[in-house]
Motif scaffolding. Sequence first.
Motif, PDB file in Angstrom:
ATOM      1  N   ARG A   1       0.828  -1.203   0.000  1.00 36.77           N
ATOM      2  CA  ARG A   1       0.000   0.000   0.000  1.00 36.77           C
ATOM      3  C   ARG A   1       0.865   1.257   0.000  1.00 36.77           C
ATOM      4  O   ARG A   1       2.000   1.247   0.462  1.00 36.77           O
ATOM      5  CB  ARG A   1      -0.914   0.019   1.222  1.00 36.77           C
ATOM      6  N   THR A   2       0.272   2.340  -0.491  1.00 36.49           N
ATOM      7  CA  THR A   2       0.900   3.657  -0.483  1.00 36.49           C
ATOM      8  C   THR A   2       0.268   4.439   0.666  1.00 36.49           C
ATOM      9  O   THR A   2      -0.948   4.401   0.843  1.00 36.49           O
ATOM     10  CB  THR A   2       0.651   4.355  -1.837  1.00 36.49           C
ATOM     11  N   PRO A   3       1.090   5.137   1.461  1.00 36.02           N
ATOM     12  CA  PRO A   3       0.519   5.864   2.603  1.00 36.02           C
ATOM     13  C   PRO A   3      -0.548   6.873   2.190  1.00 36.02           C
ATOM     14  O   PRO A   3      -0.597   7.314   1.042  1.00 36.02           O
ATOM     15  CB  PRO A   3       1.727   6.605   3.197  1.00 36.02           C
ATOM     16  N   GLU A   4      -1.387   7.222   3.152  1.00 37.74           N
ATOM     17  CA  GLU A   4      -2.355   8.310   3.010  1.00 37.74           C
ATOM     18  C   GLU A   4      -2.161   9.228   4.203  1.00 37.74           C
ATOM     19  O   GLU A   4      -1.892   8.777   5.308  1.00 37.74           O
ATOM     20  CB  GLU A   4      -3.781   7.764   2.983  1.00 37.74           C
ATOM     21  N   GLY A   5      -2.268  10.525   3.958  1.00 35.88           N
ATOM     22  CA  GLY A   5      -2.116  11.490   5.038  1.00 35.88           C
ATOM     23  C   GLY A   5      -1.098  12.555   4.693  1.00 35.88           C
ATOM     24  O   GLY A   5      -0.659  12.678   3.549  1.00 35.88           O
TER      25      GLY A   5
END
Length: 166
Positions: A77-81
């Motif tokens: 996954r690619t980070p979110e935030g």
Amino acid sequence: MNRRTFLAASAAAGLTGLAGCATSKFRTYDGPAVTQLLAAKSQRRLYLLHYNKALAVYDFQLGFTPQGHKQFEGDGRTPEGAYYINRRNPESRYHLSIGISYPNSADRAFAESMGRSPGGDIFIHGTPKEFDGKADWTAGCIAVSDREIEDIYAMVNDGTPILLTS
């Protein structure tokens, strides 16, 4: 804004402010400062912004599990935030790369509470030929073309905020 050099052919991206000598592989960016990056994961669009004005927009590929926030090492996954650009690698195996400050303290705390590693080494980088045209092939990074990472590398300073949205 600090001048950033990057490897490129003289016909690079066509953005205002990109300048260079046709006989040199090094170029500079002298345009308006990139004050923030916005990576809209669902749209696969990376916006380089000068306050509220888009200076450049790039399509990108994500990790092999593109939906959701990165939680653990190896989850694809690619980070979110909200993060920031914290390093750069001119010798990247993915042409050039700039680092995203994942994991932050909340990411580390969550992963540790689950007895796992949050992972790290999340970058915006180029695309090797063997992955060109493939969808969502990274381990959680944001991949653009080699020519595009040359622009991004030149335009974005360390410390620039990046917001990654779902």
